[in-house]
Design a protein around this motif. Sequence first.
Motif, short mmCIF file in Angstrom:
data_model
loop_
_atom_site.label_atom_id
_atom_site.label_comp_id
_atom_site.label_asym_id
_atom_site.label_seq_id
_atom_site.Cartn_x
_atom_site.Cartn_y
_atom_site.Cartn_z
N ALA A 1 -29.11 -28.94 32.95
CA ALA A 1 -28.06 -27.95 32.74
C ALA A 1 -26.73 -28.55 33.19
O ALA A 1 -26.69 -29.57 33.89
N PHE A 2 -25.63 -27.88 32.80
CA PHE A 2 -24.29 -28.34 33.14
C PHE A 2 -23.54 -27.23 33.88
O PHE A 2 -23.79 -26.04 33.65
N TYR A 3 -22.62 -27.67 34.76
CA TYR A 3 -21.98 -26.71 35.66
C TYR A 3 -20.48 -26.96 35.76
O TYR A 3 -20.01 -28.08 35.57
N LYS B 1 -17.01 -22.47 43.85
CA LYS B 1 -18.21 -21.86 43.28
C LYS B 1 -18.68 -22.72 42.12
O LYS B 1 -17.88 -23.20 41.32
N ARG B 2 -19.96 -22.92 42.05
CA ARG B 2 -20.54 -23.74 40.98
C ARG B 2 -21.33 -22.83 40.05
O ARG B 2 -22.29 -22.19 40.45
N ASN B 3 -20.88 -22.78 38.79
CA ASN B 3 -21.48 -21.88 37.82
C ASN B 3 -22.01 -22.65 36.62
O ASN B 3 -21.35 -23.58 36.13
N LYS B 4 -23.17 -22.27 36.16
CA LYS B 4 -23.74 -22.86 34.94
C LYS B 4 -22.87 -22.50 33.75
O LYS B 4 -22.41 -21.37 33.62
N VAL B 5 -22.63 -23.48 32.89
CA VAL B 5 -21.79 -23.23 31.71
C VAL B 5 -22.66 -23.21 30.46
O VAL B 5 -23.67 -23.92 30.36
N ALA C 1 -15.40 -31.32 38.91
CA ALA C 1 -15.16 -30.00 38.31
C ALA C 1 -16.24 -29.67 37.29
O ALA C 1 -16.58 -28.50 37.09
N PHE C 2 -16.80 -30.70 36.66
CA PHE C 2 -17.86 -30.53 35.68
C PHE C 2 -19.00 -31.47 36.05
O PHE C 2 -18.76 -32.66 36.29
N SER C 3 -20.21 -30.96 36.09
CA SER C 3 -21.33 -31.78 36.55
C SER C 3 -22.58 -31.45 35.76
O SER C 3 -22.64 -30.47 35.01
N GLY C 4 -23.60 -32.29 35.95
CA GLY C 4 -24.88 -32.08 35.30
C GLY C 4 -26.02 -32.14 36.29
O GLY C 4 -26.00 -32.94 37.22
N ASP C 5 -26.99 -31.29 36.10
CA ASP C 5 -28.18 -31.25 36.96
C ASP C 5 -29.23 -32.18 36.36
O ASP C 5 -30.04 -31.78 35.53
N LYS C 6 -29.17 -33.42 36.79
CA LYS C 6 -30.05 -34.45 36.25
C LYS C 6 -31.25 -34.68 37.15
O LYS C 6 -31.14 -34.67 38.37
N ASP C 7 -32.41 -34.89 36.53
CA ASP C 7 -33.61 -35.24 37.29
C ASP C 7 -33.40 -36.56 38.02
O ASP C 7 -32.75 -37.47 37.50
N ALA C 8 -33.97 -36.67 39.19
CA ALA C 8 -33.90 -37.92 39.94
C ALA C 8 -34.66 -39.01 39.20
O ALA C 8 -35.61 -38.76 38.46
N THR C 9 -34.22 -40.25 39.38
CA THR C 9 -34.88 -41.40 38.76
C THR C 9 -36.35 -41.44 39.13
O THR C 9 -36.73 -41.19 40.28
N MET C 10 -37.18 -41.73 38.14
CA MET C 10 -38.62 -41.90 38.30
C MET C 10 -39.39 -40.59 38.49
O MET C 10 -40.57 -40.61 38.81
N THR C 11 -38.73 -39.44 38.25
CA THR C 11 -39.44 -38.18 38.36
C THR C 11 -39.83 -37.62 36.99
O THR C 11 -40.57 -36.63 36.92
N THR C 12 -39.34 -38.24 35.91
CA THR C 12 -39.68 -37.82 34.56
C THR C 12 -40.36 -38.98 33.84
O THR C 12 -39.85 -40.10 33.85
N SER C 13 -41.51 -38.72 33.23
CA SER C 13 -42.21 -39.78 32.51
C SER C 13 -41.41 -40.20 31.29
O SER C 13 -40.56 -39.46 30.78
#
Length: 218
Positions: free
Chosen positions: A94-96, A102-106, A190-202
Amino acid sequence: MKNKYPIYIPTKGRFNSRKTVNALLEMNADFIVVIESHEYELYKTILSDNQILVLPYSKPNESSQLVTTRNWIKEHSISEGHKRHWQFDDNVKAFYRLNNNKRNKVLTPAIFRCVEDFADRYTNVAMAGLNYMSYAIPDGRPPYILNSRVYSMSLVNNELPYKWRGIFNDDTDICLRMLKDGYCTVNFNAFSGDKDATMTTSGGNTPIYEADEHRSEF
């Protein structure tokens, strides 16, 4: 308001998760997945042809050719006449937007347009991008950081000659070369992404990281 530069998502072996794809579909953003031909039948069940770009090579038994793919994407965007292009990792959930601590999902691609318009004000921005959500903490941090690394959600200046290289930390390497040559990078809090940590996704580069016992040397 939509992104004016193309968003490419290089991906391999992650159809079942496809987190960035799902996030951008929810936001109604324009994007293209970049895949090898052996995964085309999977993606055409959920995306239209104009959202799919098939690479000229396919090696289903090799874990990843990400650096080669990144450079191919840049050349493709140049051939389409774009001044810049985006490259997103395929595991962003997701992106924020961070505003007033305050951090809100966009749910709109307008945040990408904001970064594009900011970068286009200047002639020396080699790369801009979105910070990881875990680093864009609502504690009074500035809206962007100058001359830092840009990872995973990058807006690349096509007018500069830089290419990705190596296997590990290719994003750090390309940013360092840009900075060494006197160009700027802009990493947005100001704009960010909720990315999975390295090596946690196959899939993707995970098998390479898991198999290489010497990655700490890089």
